[in-house]
Motif scaffolding. Structure first.
Motif, short mmCIF file in Angstrom:
data_model
loop_
_atom_site.label_atom_id
_atom_site.label_comp_id
_atom_site.label_asym_id
_atom_site.label_seq_id
_atom_site.Cartn_x
_atom_site.Cartn_y
_atom_site.Cartn_z
N MET A 1 -2.09 -0.67 6.03
CA MET A 1 -1.32 -0.28 4.59
C MET A 1 -1.99 0.91 3.86
O MET A 1 -1.45 1.63 3.07
N GLN A 2 -3.33 1.14 4.25
CA GLN A 2 -4.19 2.08 3.43
C GLN A 2 -3.69 3.52 3.55
O GLN A 2 -3.39 4.35 2.88
N ARG A 3 -3.31 3.60 5.03
CA ARG A 3 -2.91 4.69 5.43
C ARG A 3 -1.42 5.06 4.67
O ARG A 3 -1.06 6.31 4.45
N ALA A 6 -1.61 6.25 1.24
CA ALA A 6 -2.20 7.56 0.98
C ALA A 6 -1.04 8.45 1.20
O ALA A 6 -0.71 9.56 0.52
N GLN A 7 -0.31 8.32 2.23
CA GLN A 7 1.01 9.08 2.37
C GLN A 7 2.01 8.98 1.13
O GLN A 7 2.45 9.97 1.00
N LEU A 105 -4.98 14.54 0.49
CA LEU A 105 -4.41 13.39 0.14
C LEU A 105 -3.89 12.73 1.44
O LEU A 105 -3.71 11.29 1.39
N VAL A 106 -3.73 13.01 2.23
CA VAL A 106 -3.02 12.69 3.56
C VAL A 106 -4.04 12.30 4.67
O VAL A 106 -5.34 13.03 4.64
N TRP B 145 9.33 3.38 -9.04
CA TRP B 145 8.59 2.17 -9.11
C TRP B 145 7.07 2.63 -8.54
O TRP B 145 6.02 1.57 -8.72
N GLY B 146 7.08 3.76 -7.69
CA GLY B 146 5.70 3.95 -7.30
C GLY B 146 4.57 4.33 -8.22
O GLY B 146 5.10 4.57 -9.35
N ASP B 147 3.43 4.08 -7.89
CA ASP B 147 2.23 4.31 -8.87
C ASP B 147 2.46 5.54 -9.86
O ASP B 147 2.65 6.83 -9.30
N GLY B 148 2.56 5.31 -11.04
CA GLY B 148 2.94 6.49 -11.91
C GLY B 148 4.60 6.82 -12.25
O GLY B 148 4.59 7.60 -13.25
N GLY B 149 5.35 6.03 -11.51
CA GLY B 149 6.63 6.10 -11.84
C GLY B 149 7.00 5.30 -12.98
O GLY B 149 6.59 4.61 -13.64
#
Ligand SMILES: [Ca+2]
Lengths: 182, 182
Positions: A1-3, A6-7, A105-106, B145-149
């Protein structure tokens, strides 16, 4: 899920390309174009105008280059096309730093891929990068002077000067012939 | 030259997709998103999230589908996602007419290709169309809804209702898991 997280963070950061404005307007003159919709239009141009690419051009790679070529503008802004050598060198450094920041970031395997795409576009050496650049120069000229275009920019030089600048960056005889009619 | 002129006219008509607004906003909430920049973002999502596509998915075809899937909105407008069966049927007829009108602008060999791409996306049968649709549903949810949305739309239903609607169109377990955190 961390990957994946990040994407997603990378993709949300890339949303900012929709707020980077360019020096040309939409074809109907209503507002300045942004770099995200410009990138979409270029990808559509690549699909539509692929027959004018030299033999052996990988159009899929052209599309990849066009989708990603302006991403660095998120941090570096859109460059003024006619600036001094010093300003150009400063812009190049700014864009390199922007690429480092954004592609960090990726996950690292993808980071490398994005760097490669951007470097290929910038280096103007491959058939694909050259054709991508022809489309990138054709797009604002077509929007500004193509049938129904408003023939204006917001930032100074008269139409003829802008057109001449764009023409100077083009090599493709078929696309150059279009400029004759504009 | 006549063939190229027709292709340029098509591309200039397609510029209008930049003026079709959608029901979600940019990630920073500043303005409604338009369908052209949305299409670009989807193409970038396809490149970035390709590892989550089922084996044997042709990602290049996914990108082609995403670049072209909203073109009919130039004449048909963006459809409201939760409308009656009659309204949906009327929208389908409107989009079919729009496809006829728009794809008639290019030479007939290309016209057929564009129709095929659009039909494939609409039919939701191929691996590529299915993955393209997952991304198409993920995009507005991620932006909103993503972080910052900003978690808002301009058109009525409360956040939770909108999110539930989007979730209902998704099948991909990995993308669905993201919704859990939003
Ligand atoms: Ca560009």
């Amino acid at each position: 899920m961390q990957r994946l997280q990040a994407q997603i963070e990378f993709l949300l950061t890339c949303d900012q390309l929709k707020s980077v404005t360019r020096q040309n307007r939409l074809h109907d003159g209503s507002r300045p174009e942004n770099s995200a919709e410009h990138s979409w239009h270029l990808a559509l141009m690549a699909l539509t105008l692929s027959e004018y690419a030299p033999d052996d051009t990988d159009i899929v790679q052209v599309v990849r280059l066009l989708i990603t070529h302006d991403l660095v503008e998120i941090y570096a802004g859109d460059a003024y096309i006619e600036s001094s050598v010093e300003l150009q060198a400063a812009q190049t450094r700014k864009e390199q730093a922007a690429a480092e920041q954004l592609f960090a970031l990726v996950p690292s395997d993808q980071s490398e891929e994005f760097h490669e795409l951007w470097n290929e576009f910038e280096a103007r050496q491959t058939l694909e990068a050259k054709f991508a650049r022809e489309l990138d120069a054709l797009a604002p000229a077509m929007l500004t002077w193509g049938d129904g275009g408003q023939g204006r920019t917001d930032w100074g030089p008269p139409t003829a000067v802008y057109l001449a600048m764009k023409r100077r960056t083009m090599r493709h005889p078929v696309f150059l012939a279009l400029f004759g009619g504009w």
